[in-house]
Write a protein that holds these residues in place. Structure first.
Motif, mmCIF file in Angstrom:
data_model
loop_
_atom_site.group_PDB
_atom_site.id
_atom_site.type_symbol
_atom_site.label_atom_id
_atom_site.label_comp_id
_atom_site.label_asym_id
_atom_site.label_seq_id
_atom_site.Cartn_x
_atom_site.Cartn_y
_atom_site.Cartn_z
ATOM 1 N N ALA A 1 0.815 -1.213 0.000
ATOM 2 C CA ALA A 1 0.000 0.000 0.000
ATOM 3 C C ALA A 1 0.852 1.268 0.000
ATOM 4 C CB ALA A 1 -0.925 0.007 1.212
ATOM 5 N N PHE A 2 2.069 1.211 0.605
ATOM 6 C CA PHE A 2 3.003 2.336 0.638
ATOM 7 C C PHE A 2 2.334 3.607 1.159
ATOM 8 C CE2 PHE A 2 6.333 4.862 -2.051
ATOM 9 C CZ PHE A 2 6.944 5.274 -0.888
ATOM 10 N N GLN A 3 1.836 3.544 2.404
ATOM 11 C CA GLN A 3 1.225 4.711 3.050
ATOM 12 C C GLN A 3 1.878 4.977 4.409
ATOM 13 O OE1 GLN A 3 -3.086 4.701 3.219
ATOM 14 N NE2 GLN A 3 -3.257 3.690 1.240
ATOM 15 N N ASN A 4 3.154 4.828 4.498
ATOM 16 C CA ASN A 4 3.936 4.886 5.733
ATOM 17 C C ASN A 4 3.879 3.525 6.423
ATOM 18 O OD1 ASN A 4 4.882 7.518 5.508
ATOM 19 N ND2 ASN A 4 3.093 8.372 6.548
ATOM 20 N N ASP A 5 4.900 3.237 7.224
ATOM 21 C CA ASP A 5 4.948 1.942 7.887
ATOM 22 C C ASP A 5 3.855 1.854 8.945
ATOM 23 O OD1 ASP A 5 6.148 2.611 10.683
ATOM 24 O OD2 ASP A 5 7.530 3.595 9.298
ATOM 25 N N ILE A 6 3.610 0.640 9.427
ATOM 26 C CA ILE A 6 2.507 0.379 10.349
ATOM 27 C C ILE A 6 2.601 1.240 11.600
ATOM 28 C CG2 ILE A 6 1.487 -1.367 11.868
ATOM 29 C CD1 ILE A 6 2.417 -3.440 9.715
ATOM 30 N N PHE A 7 3.802 1.381 12.148
ATOM 31 C CA PHE A 7 3.967 2.154 13.377
ATOM 32 C C PHE A 7 3.569 3.605 13.159
ATOM 33 C CE2 PHE A 7 6.415 4.983 16.097
ATOM 34 C CZ PHE A 7 6.154 4.463 17.361
ATOM 35 N N GLU A 8 4.102 4.234 12.116
ATOM 36 C CA GLU A 8 3.813 5.646 11.873
ATOM 37 C C GLU A 8 2.353 5.856 11.490
ATOM 38 O OE1 GLU A 8 5.503 9.422 9.235
ATOM 39 O OE2 GLU A 8 6.663 7.570 9.394
ATOM 40 N N TRP A 9 1.812 4.949 10.655
ATOM 41 C CA TRP A 9 0.407 5.063 10.248
ATOM 42 C C TRP A 9 -0.503 4.980 11.469
ATOM 43 C CZ3 TRP A 9 -4.553 3.607 10.063
ATOM 44 C CH2 TRP A 9 -5.321 3.896 8.935
ATOM 45 N N PHE B 1 9.920 -5.238 12.563
ATOM 46 C CA PHE B 1 10.623 -5.721 11.367
ATOM 47 C C PHE B 1 10.225 -4.911 10.138
ATOM 48 C CE2 PHE B 1 11.153 -8.320 7.590
ATOM 49 C CZ PHE B 1 12.395 -8.901 7.781
ATOM 50 N N GLN B 2 8.922 -4.674 9.971
ATOM 51 C CA GLN B 2 8.477 -3.913 8.808
ATOM 52 C C GLN B 2 9.017 -2.493 8.838
ATOM 53 O OE1 GLN B 2 5.293 -1.613 8.527
ATOM 54 N NE2 GLN B 2 4.567 -2.143 6.476
ATOM 55 N N ARG B 3 9.059 -1.892 10.021
ATOM 56 C CA ARG B 3 9.573 -0.526 10.142
ATOM 57 C C ARG B 3 11.060 -0.476 9.798
ATOM 58 N NH1 ARG B 3 8.252 4.387 11.995
ATOM 59 N NH2 ARG B 3 9.690 5.599 13.272
ATOM 60 N N LYS B 4 11.812 -1.488 10.237
ATOM 61 C CA LYS B 4 13.256 -1.514 9.994
ATOM 62 C C LYS B 4 13.570 -1.681 8.518
ATOM 63 C CE LYS B 4 17.489 -3.875 11.470
ATOM 64 N NZ LYS B 4 18.050 -4.942 12.357
ATOM 65 N N TYR B 5 12.797 -2.502 7.836
ATOM 66 C CA TYR B 5 13.076 -2.806 6.426
ATOM 67 C C TYR B 5 11.999 -2.235 5.506
ATOM 68 C CZ TYR B 5 16.377 -6.067 8.520
ATOM 69 O OH TYR B 5 17.411 -6.617 9.258
ATOM 70 N N TYR B 6 11.397 -1.143 5.911
ATOM 71 C CA TYR B 6 10.238 -0.620 5.180
ATOM 72 C C TYR B 6 10.574 -0.249 3.737
ATOM 73 C CZ TYR B 6 5.950 1.946 4.202
ATOM 74 O OH TYR B 6 4.768 2.371 3.642
#
Length: 330
Positions: free
Chosen positions: A119-127, A187-192
């Protein structure tokens, strides 16, 4: 539900013209359009975002001319990628991680994180952090896409300027330990960046090219550029149109509305007056499976044993709230 206004009172919703007029009056009629961002703050334009978003939308317009030349499988693949990326936001970043409205086991969380990267709408943490701020301080300067600043700002303009200081300040005060405790989120945030390149652009482009010999040009512009642009704008309509157009059967004192067109496009996210009234409800709607593919997906995952603990607002609770604060519509 929305949080308190910046001054501690609930501020009634005003349209864009009323808001601009009010701010000019407060500032003494200075007339500097850059200072209409709230409390006289000068808005700093992020020109990189302006340029990139302009190029992306120009590419999407060009992509429309390629549709008649593309294979049917390519168009179906692009739509499949759209649905996948939408679930990464609606069932993932929104209903699971932002609102904790249900629980997901590790395989499902991994799937949703991968879809979220597409989706490329910022990583889960930031979203999730920004969405929690949006709910707690809705329609104030602390709201990242404050609809009181007009349709354009709440739709895409908020990405063209630096965040209001209140957004950053309030975001830092939220308890986000639940997000950081999830290894999938970390993990997703680190390798976003890597996952975005692969999931949003490389894989959608390569599959049609390799699997049914679509041209690389058509694959890239249709399955990546056009699909991504459409998915962005449909998501943004939840911030803009669903905060301005529609009825308010659950709470007439807040701006979010029930918007059927947004519901259809955003696979169930347009029941926005309900969602802001009962943000903990996993279905984000009173009507369960009706017009709500995201709810279908979560229910299917529960049936498969990959999701549990769905939270719901009870019928008596909904009925009482309608009678107390609704606008009388259904």
């Amino acid at each position: 539900m929305p949080g308190p206004a910046a001054d501690g009172r609930q501020v009634p919703f005003r349209n864009a013209k009323e808001e601009i007029r009010a701010r000019i009056e407060v500032s003494g009629g200075g007339g500097d359009p850059q200072r209409l961002g709230g409390r006289g703050q000068r808005q700093i334009v992020v020109w990189r975002n302006v340029v990139l978003m302009s190029l992306l939308h120009l590419g999407a317009v060009y992509s429309l001319a390629l549709i008649p030349k593309a294979k049917l499988l390519t168009l179906l693949w692009a739509y499949f990628c759209f649905l996948l990326s939408a679930l990464g936001v609606t069932a993932g970043a929104h209903r699971l991680w932002s609102h904790r409205s249900y629980k997901a086991k590790l395989p499902l969380r991994i799937f949703l994180a991968v879809a979220n990267s597409m989706a490329f709408q910022n990583d889960i943490f930031e979203w999730s952090r920004d969405h929690r701020v949006h709910h707690k301080y809705s329609e104030t300067d602390a709201d990242p896409h404050n609809a009181r600043r007009g349709f354009f700002f709440s739709h895409i303009g908020w990405l063209f300027v630096r965040k209001h200081p209140d957004v950053i300040e309030k975001g830092r005060k939220l308890d986000l330990t639940d997000l950081l405790a999830d290894p999938v989120v970390r993990f997703q945030r680190k390798y976003y960046k890597i996952t975005v390149v692969l999931m949003c652009f490389v894989i959608p482009t390569l599959v049609p090219w390799c699997a049914w010999e679509e041209s690389l040009w058509n694959s890239y512009f249709l399955a990546s550029i056009l699909r991504y642009t459409i998915s962005l704008n449909i998501s943004w309509l939840v911030n803009s149109a669903a905060h301005m157009y529609g009825n308010r059967p659950y709470d007439k004192h807040i701006s979010p509305r029930q918007n059927p067109l947004v519901t259809l496009g955003a696979i169930g996210e347009g029941f926005h007056n309900y969602h802001h009234t009962f943000p903990f409800d996993y279905s984000a709607s009173e009507f369960g499976l009706n017009f709500n593919p995201t709810t279908w997906f979560i229910d299917l995952m529960c049936w498969l044993g990959l999701a549990t603990d769905r939270k719901r607002a009870t019928k008596p609770m909904i009925k009482a709230r309608k009678a107390r604060t609704g606008d009388g519509s259904t």
